[in-house]
Structures are given as C-alpha cells and as structure tokens.
Design a protein around this motif. Sequence first.
Motif: not given
Length: 436
Positions: A295-314
């Motif tokens: 419920e919380v995550a799905d309400k976050f609108p539109g686009l969001t981005f983090s260059t190093f977020g989800g970096n495969p090595v991390s």
Amino acid sequence: MSKPETQTNQSEIVSKHKEFLFPAVATYYREPLALVRGEGEHVWDDQGNKYLDCFGGVLTVSVGHANPKVNEAVIEQIKKIQHTSTLYANKPQSDLAEKLHQITPGRLKKSFFTSSGTEADDMAIHSAKIATGRHEIVVLRHSYSGRSATALSATGHSTWRPLPPQVAGIVHARAPYCYRCPYKLTYPECGLACAEDIEELIMTTTTGEIAAFMAEPILGVGGFIVPPAGYFERVAEITRKHGGLFIADEVQTGWGRTGDKWFGIEHWNVEPDIITSAKGLGNGVPVGITVATPEVADKFPGLTFSTFGGNPVSMAAALAVIKFIEDEDLKTNAAKVGAYFRQRLEELKDKYTVIGDVRGMGLMQALELVKDRETKEPDPQSVLKVFEETKRRGVLIGKGGLYGNVIRTGVMLNSTKDTIDELIAALDSAFSGAAT
Ligand SMILES: Cc1ncc(COP(=O)(O)O)c(C=O)c1O
C-alpha cells in the motif's frame, strides 16, 4: 612482527587526512589510526600493529573483514556486470528484493535500494508523507538518521547537527531513556509516560494527524538506549490513532545484531509499515534499503531513480551476507555470545563504579560512564582514557551518547566467547588503569 607490504609512513596518511579533508571528518584516538588491512575480526594499521576490531566501522562489518564468501560473491559479480542503474532490472537486485520480502516482518514486500542509511531514511519519510497525504513526522530525541536535510532534521543530537533543522514538520519526542528518565520516573510504575506523552506531542505540536513515527528499535548513536517493554506497542497505537505509519530504522539493529531475530523491532509486538537499513547488510559494501508494504510502495508516484541503488555488486554482497548469517546461524550466535558478553559486562560494572549502566541486546552492548552513580554526571573523559588504554592493548571499541560518555561495541556476528574474553580483559585493565 613483520611489516605489511602496504606499510607507509603513518604520519603521512594521517597528515594528508588532516590537511585535505574537512576537519569535521573527526577520527578516534589521540594519535589517529590509519587502517590498511582487515581479515576476520582483525585490522592492521600502517605500522603493522594488529587490533581486535570490536566496532566493525560502526556495526557495518557484520560477518568479518574480507569475509571469503562475501568477497567471492563481489568478485564473481564484478566479472559479470558492475553497474546497470535502476533503468534495467538485474538479477541480484530482484533476488535481494524477494529475499527481503521473505525475512522482513509482517506484510513488508517492496524494496527501494540506495547506497546509505541516510537515503534509506529519506525514502521512508518521503514514502510515508506521500502514502498518507500528511506531512508531519514524530521522531525521538537522541536519535540519528543521517546527513541529508531531512535526516539531519530528524536527528535528535545537537552534536551532529551543523545547521538548524531545514525540513519543517518534524517533532522530537522524549526518548525512552530509562537510565536518564526524562520524567525522573522508574519503569514500570512510570506507566510508560514517555510513550503516553507522544499523544500530547501530536495534539500540541502538529496538526493532530501525522505521516509517521520513525524510531530506531535501539537508539544506536544515542548510546544503545533500549526502550522498556510495551513502549513500542503503545507508541504504535498512538501513531495509528493519529493516522501515521510506523517506520523502524534498522540501520544498526538489523541482520541479527540484537539476537535471534533478523530485525530489532521483532522483539516487540509491532508490525512496521516501513523498515530501513544499511550498514551491516553490505559488510562494508555501500547499500541502503527501504522496504514497505505494497500500500505504501504503490502510492509513490511517477518516476524515481538512484544511480547506485540496486547496484548489482552491492546487491550480490548483501545476498552473500544474508546467506552467511543463515548458513552459520548467526542470529542464534548473537543471542548466545551476546548473553555471555552481557554477563561479563555486568561483572565489570560490579567492579568499577565509573560504569553507571550496562545496556543493549545481543551483540549490541554498551557501557555508560558516570562520575558519580548518584548524580549520574556523564564522564566522557574516562571514555577517552579507556579508548587509549584499550587501543594500547590492541582492541578497538566505539563511543556514542549525547554526552560522549557511552562505550559502544559491535563485535562481528560470528564472534565467539574468546573474542568477548579478549575484549573484557582489555576493558578490565583499561578501567583499572584509567577510571578508578
Ligand atoms: C540508525 C541510523 N540511521 C541512519 C544512519 C545514517 O546512515 P549513513 O551514515 O549510511 O547515511 C545511521 C548512521 O550511523 C544510523 O545509525
């Protein structure tokens, strides 16, 4: 002892640090240490001195320096692909998100990845505001959330705040700090006055409806302040009555650190709407996570981005850390070795009056030093002396607390009783020399 190949002149590393870094990047010890190598529970400085690391770079090296399993995962991933950005899916990111859904409590399911605890907390606060349509946040005095405008505003320490709060609508409740009860009361006769006051705080300092309450299950930088039984349950009730979500900041308390459970909040009967974490998840690789209910995550609108977020090595490192904790049953180890550690710390308290309080859970244990057990006047000077003495004996510890008078420890989750015995012996002789 033969000097390592990496040896350089210590004063050169430290003097460059002093000349070219912001002076606010403060270091521990009268003569700062320059660390050049780490393996398991040990680190080496550039003079070839070996230390037992009982702080893990602030509870971040969780499963040992240069852990072979984590290193292997990192190396294998680097060979495949180092970076994708969140514009493309990657396997370690998808796998870690699924794993977090499996091991986080309650209905937490969807993750957002970043590179630090600061960003993880920012994302949690933004998500709570968006999901509820409200803008006010209740946090705790003595808390620490990081360095962004929002995180600094949420932090409950003047010592870590170079500017006044830059983000409006964040109010600070009294901390559940039983050793220094803000109401001068004693648990349980206090009736959880600190929890009850949150209702008045909301009614008097906010619009009456909040977006969230955010707290560390154990206040880390604050000096490992452990709330009393029933505190979080009551605060969760008040929070929800006033429309808020419950955010657990597990940056220090996550990954089995508190013993038996993955997350600190699981020791209390509360299901958070959002969990944040960082530090120990990566064993030193930069990673931040914000996990929310759909419920919380799905309400976050539109686009969001983090260059190093989800970096495969991390992400690969984090998956390897979680697997190592599971394979070695380190949550149980943290509880068992933690109980032994606690008993040894209580023995030290019986011996040295400068120790006013022993507190913590699992392998997150602290000592609060005071000049006088009656007045509880903080004794940061003795902390500094104990620091120098333990260093001389080849043991590294941490500190914290609003007054700088708390010794914090964060030994590796795979530590043994031998580690504890070595640490206790160093503390014992440091106290006998420094603080009587
Ligand atoms: C509880 C807590 N939250 C957030 C942070 C901020 O994390 P970072 O330094 O990775 O930005 C910290 C850092 O010590 C922390 O202890």
